[in-house]
Design a protein around this motif. Sequence first.
Motif, PDB file in Angstrom:
ATOM      1  N   THR A 210       0.951  -1.203  -0.080  1.00 51.80           N
ATOM      2  CA  THR A 210       0.021  -0.057  -0.088  1.00 51.80           C
ATOM      3  C   THR A 210       0.855   1.294   0.047  1.00 51.80           C
ATOM      4  OG1 THR A 210      -0.265  -0.026   2.440  1.00 51.80           O
ATOM      5  CG2 THR A 210      -1.784  -1.123   1.309  1.00 51.80           C
ATOM      6  N   TRP A 303      -5.222  -9.374   8.868  1.00 50.52           N
ATOM      7  CA  TRP A 303      -5.984  -8.226   8.494  1.00 50.52           C
ATOM      8  C   TRP A 303      -5.884  -7.329   9.890  1.00 50.52           C
ATOM      9  CZ3 TRP A 303      -7.615  -5.536   4.607  1.00 50.52           C
ATOM     10  CH2 TRP A 303      -8.157  -4.284   4.887  1.00 50.52           C
ATOM     11  N   SER A 304      -5.998  -7.792  10.936  1.00 48.05           N
ATOM     12  CA  SER A 304      -5.838  -6.840  12.272  1.00 48.05           C
ATOM     13  C   SER A 304      -4.287  -6.282  12.194  1.00 48.05           C
ATOM     14  CB  SER A 304      -6.114  -7.708  13.375  1.00 48.05           C
ATOM     15  OG  SER A 304      -7.472  -8.357  13.338  1.00 48.05           O
ATOM     16  N   SER A 307      -4.016  -3.564   9.616  1.00 45.68           N
ATOM     17  CA  SER A 307      -4.889  -2.367  10.111  1.00 45.68           C
ATOM     18  C   SER A 307      -4.350  -1.554  11.143  1.00 45.68           C
ATOM     19  CB  SER A 307      -6.179  -2.683  10.642  1.00 45.68           C
ATOM     20  OG  SER A 307      -7.089  -3.322   9.364  1.00 45.68           O
ATOM     21  N   THR A 310      -1.165   0.163   9.773  1.00 43.82           N
ATOM     22  CA  THR A 310      -1.366   1.262   8.430  1.00 43.82           C
ATOM     23  C   THR A 310      -1.870   2.408   9.420  1.00 43.82           C
ATOM     24  OG1 THR A 310      -2.390  -0.396   6.923  1.00 43.82           O
ATOM     25  CG2 THR A 310      -3.062   1.950   6.780  1.00 43.82           C
ATOM     26  N   THR A 311      -2.618   2.344  10.688  1.00 40.87           N
ATOM     27  CA  THR A 311      -3.099   3.385  11.628  1.00 40.87           C
ATOM     28  C   THR A 311      -1.948   4.063  12.033  1.00 40.87           C
ATOM     29  OG1 THR A 311      -5.147   2.170  12.153  1.00 40.87           O
ATOM     30  CG2 THR A 311      -4.301   3.784  13.517  1.00 40.87           C
TER      31      THR A 311
END
Length: 320
Positions: A210, A303-304, A307, A310-311
């Motif tokens: 990303t 996925w956790s 996330s 990314t946060t």
Amino acid sequence: MIYKKKDIVNFIDDLGLIWRTSDRNNQQIEKKRRLVKQLKFWQTMYYWIDISGSWEYVFAPLVSTIIRIFILKQNFTFALPVGCVYPFDPTSNWFKYLATYTFQAINVLRYSWFYIGIEYMMVSLCANLAIEFSILREDLLRVIPRANSESHSTETDSRDSERIFIQDFVRRDQKLISLADILDDVFNKIVFVHIVIVTITVGFFAFATTVGTGMVGKANNIVGSVAILSTAYVVCYYGEMLKEESSGIADAAYASLWTKGDIRYQKIICFIITRSQKPCCLTSLKRVPVTLNMFSKILSTTWSYFSLITTIYSSDDNAN
């Protein structure tokens, strides 16, 4: 693997001794052929995904560097497969660059092939054990016990032959259960490390995809994620298969003609059903069964992590 080498050798020898090559009906032969063919397909796909993914990950930056510098005549910085910090500048000249690149390529490929070998062995042993459980289920369905009245009217040797067959089935079942325990003893810690590596690595691969800017880097991260997840899926798939086939012994026992047997035969069937309530399976540290449900948990945990990373990255970026 080296520490458990003796257990692995004994497992393979014992499985080879009970490997069924005769005394099978057409349905069992066809089922075994289908399962072995399925195993070959998954292993072939898993092998080529990992091998091609490893080579693409290692050599894509080198090809991109050569094309941009010599063909497109761009002012392009040397790209390496893995970003590392060295006490020297590996991109200062071609000699240092190629030497560093070779060092990284050899280590990445060696790790990949070492990883593939262990996974191959674990999946193969688990699959072959599940195949033996599958054939054993069909054996139980083929048992035709004598009715109570017939049992009392026949000679003793007829009942003895029936009892020997049931005892032989129980011995086979107990042998497969003991092999499943050995398999779990050998690989349960390896499975745990595998799951941790997959969960964390795929999360960082997704994050790098990303935030990355170059197409080569993004492609490498996507290929790496797919290759790592494919290994986790194959392991979980055959862990699920082993669990289903071993627990299916209870279904086969219930579906057999146990109502036509005498009390002794019905008690044996009850013991078989009771034991099969605790299915054999691979585990992670002897706690969590390796099944397709675990694979879904790996995806959700990944996925956790993604996330969370990314946060944190977005918060640091906004603060700057």
